[in-house]
Design a protein around this motif. Structure first.
Motif, PDB file in Angstrom:
ATOM      1  N   ALA A   1       0.894  -0.836   7.659  1.00 47.10           N
ATOM      2  CA  ALA A   1       1.913  -1.186   8.118  1.00 47.10           C
ATOM      3  C   ALA A   1       2.529  -2.285   8.324  1.00 47.10           C
ATOM      4  O   ALA A   1       3.997  -1.874   8.626  1.00 47.10           O
ATOM      5  CB  ALA A   1       1.299  -0.688   9.680  1.00 47.10           C
ATOM      6  N   ALA A   2       2.432  -3.106   7.413  1.00 52.86           N
ATOM      7  CA  ALA A   2       3.124  -4.127   7.496  1.00 52.86           C
ATOM      8  C   ALA A   2       4.133  -4.224   5.692  1.00 52.86           C
ATOM      9  O   ALA A   2       5.208  -4.183   6.235  1.00 52.86           O
ATOM     10  CB  ALA A   2       2.312  -5.300   7.565  1.00 52.86           C
ATOM     11  N   ASN A   3       2.834  -3.873   4.891  1.00 53.90           N
ATOM     12  CA  ASN A   3       3.860  -3.990   3.529  1.00 53.90           C
ATOM     13  C   ASN A   3       3.212  -2.663   2.801  1.00 53.90           C
ATOM     14  O   ASN A   3       3.957  -2.470   1.308  1.00 53.90           O
ATOM     15  CB  ASN A   3       3.135  -5.133   2.595  1.00 53.90           C
ATOM     16  N   GLY A   4       3.392  -1.321   3.337  1.00 56.27           N
ATOM     17  CA  GLY A   4       2.911   0.100   2.552  1.00 56.27           C
ATOM     18  C   GLY A   4       2.259  -0.302   1.012  1.00 56.27           C
ATOM     19  O   GLY A   4       2.288   0.851   0.807  1.00 56.27           O
ATOM     20  N   THR A   5       1.251  -0.573   1.825  1.00 55.25           N
ATOM     21  CA  THR A   5      -0.156  -0.812   0.478  1.00 55.25           C
ATOM     22  C   THR A   5      -0.952  -0.284   0.915  1.00 55.25           C
ATOM     23  O   THR A   5      -1.658  -0.329   1.853  1.00 55.25           O
ATOM     24  CB  THR A   5      -1.096  -2.544   0.396  1.00 55.25           C
ATOM     25  N   PRO A   6      -1.370   0.807   0.289  1.00 56.00           N
ATOM     26  CA  PRO A   6      -2.387   2.494   0.630  1.00 56.00           C
ATOM     27  C   PRO A   6      -3.874   0.843   0.720  1.00 56.00           C
ATOM     28  O   PRO A   6      -3.721   0.488  -0.164  1.00 56.00           O
ATOM     29  CB  PRO A   6      -2.717   2.928  -0.261  1.00 56.00           C
ATOM     30  N   LEU A   7      -5.084   1.165   1.719  1.00 60.32           N
ATOM     31  CA  LEU A   7      -5.930   0.547   2.632  1.00 60.32           C
ATOM     32  C   LEU A   7      -7.069   1.210   2.001  1.00 60.32           C
ATOM     33  O   LEU A   7      -7.748   0.916   1.919  1.00 60.32           O
ATOM     34  CB  LEU A   7      -5.632  -0.604   3.601  1.00 60.32           C
TER      35      LEU A   7
END
Length: 425
Positions: free
Chosen positions: A255-261
């Protein structure tokens, strides 16, 4: 809803441990999802906000844009990879080493006199089944590291500027390359060396899934989740085409940086995920510089990857990137009449035209004896205006091999393969 998964192994990075099984894969810096525009995707209006954690609402279009604009360059963490395609376990697949290890396959048991056991390509097939733990780190486009670890196993691939090392602790062999001689560009080559090993992290998998999205796809936001201790939105991708064997793809997006986790692909047939790749812990701070330095352990055999590649290219009388692997693929396609793709979107089917007989059979002309009996026990015998053949199935991918040797393969159901064969008649 995805939850944190336990991390296996120790937290230390290191070399010199003896694995029972060795696996490898490429790690790439988190990349933007280039070329994905909301206008070209069949987006269903939806908003996230329910579930845990409680996050601000966001539309699918905006979440895709968030992924695309993400510019995370530094991270370290642990990735858990679980693959269940319905295939048997594939231990010790030495395979062709391609350009990295000189293009010659390793000997059985992972031993080789040319460094093939340490080549990334020689490990790729082992990722087709089972569970694997990866420790990854990245510091910009020129520094990446991945280590694939088990309880007593480690394989490491380290990229630092012009230097690339691949180390297999089972054979105590290291392959070193600077990419010398590739296209006359020593600076570009290291990025290409591990390039055959893709889709290792949630970022890579999400990128591929979104590139495939179009008017054949529904994309929505479906709640929120906690992944590796991070707040995340869940992007839900579903094929609209009924013949696809893919049920859904769920991508947890930081939610903070848009990186798929986390990336989870579930077959339409149900059951556990066919592919589940997610961070169990992740840190977006600058990794320790020492992670990108590699010195072969004492007693390790060091193979010059540049010389091995040049030797292979001389033997074939031709220069070119990944020549050994590419030449084999070209010969295979030429012998089978060429590779084509029919259909679009999730129901695309790759076809290879046969030039002779198909699979051996225990019955009829040219009976295949024990081999034919074994093949007759697998798959389903099918027929149509194309003639007859046999369909071999996994949980996700199906393949039709006709009696004249033509192959149809895709993430589609059996009837779609038969229809494709009938249409090509």
């Amino acid at each position: 809803m995805p939850r944190n998964e336990p991390t296996e192994g120790t937290d230390e990075w290191g070399e010199g441990r003896s694995p029972k099984r060795r696996k490898a894969v490429r790690y790439a810096v988190p990349v933007a999802v280039a070329g994905v525009a909301a206008a070209t995707i069949g987006l269903v209006p939806a908003f996230a906000g329910s579930g845990s954690p409680d996050l601000p609402k966001i539309s699918a279009q905006d979440l895709i844009a968030k992924i695309a604009s993400s510019d995370v360059q530094q991270l370290s963490g642990t990735v858990r990879v679980t693959t269940d395609l319905g295939l048997p376990s594939l231990p010790g697949m030495g395979g062709a080493a391609g350009s990295f290890g000189g293009g010659r396959g390793g000997e059985q048991g992972g031993k080789s006199d040319d460094g093939a056991s340490a080549a990334p390509q020689s490990k790729l097939m082992e990722l087709a089944s089972g569970a694997h733990t990866l420790r990854v780190a990245a510091d910009g486009p020129d520094k990446q590291r991945v280590s694939i670890v088990d309880k007593a196993a480690e394989y490491s691939l380290v990229h630092n500027g012009k230097e690339v090392w691949a180390y297999d602790s089972g054979s105590n062999t290291a392959v070193h390359s600077t990419g010398a001689g590739r296209h006359g560009d020593r600076h570009h080559a290291p990025k290409d060396l591990p390039g055959d090993l893709k889709n290792a992290t949630p970022q890579d998998l999400a990128k591929q899934a979104l590139k495939a999205a179009g008017d054949t796809t529904s994309v929505t936001v479906d709640g929120t989740a906690k992944v590796a201790g991070r707040d995340a939105y869940q992007l839900l991708i579903k094929p609209k085409q009924a013949a696809s064997t893919v049920g859904s793809i769920r991508v947890a997006v930081d939610a903070a940086n848009g990186t798929p986790l986390k990336f989870t692909l579930t077959p339409k047939s149900g059951g556990p995920a066919a592919v589940d790749v997610g961070y169990t812990n992740v840190d977006f701070a600058k990794p320790d510089a020492g992670l990108f330095s590699f010195t072969p352990p004492k007693g390790a055999k060091v193979v010059d990857g540049d010389k091995e590649r040049a030797k292979t290219e001389r033997e074939h009388g031709k220069q070119g990137k990944d020549f050994g692997a590419r030449k084999g693929a070209e010969d295979f396609k030429k012998g089978l009449g060429g590779l084509n793709v029919v259909g679009k979107g999730w129901t695309s089917i790759a076809t290879i035209k046969g030039t002779g007989s198909g699979l051996p059979s225990a019955k009829g002309p040219g009976a295949g004896g024990d081999a034919g009996k074994f093949l007759d026990s697998l798959g389903d015998k099918v027929s149509g205006s194309f003639g007859s053949g046999r369909v071999f199935s996994t949980r996700l991918v199906n393949a039709l091999i006709t009696d004249n040797g033509t192959v149809y393969v895709g993430a589609v159901d059996k009837q779609a393969l038969i229809d494709a064969a009938d249409a090509a008649k």
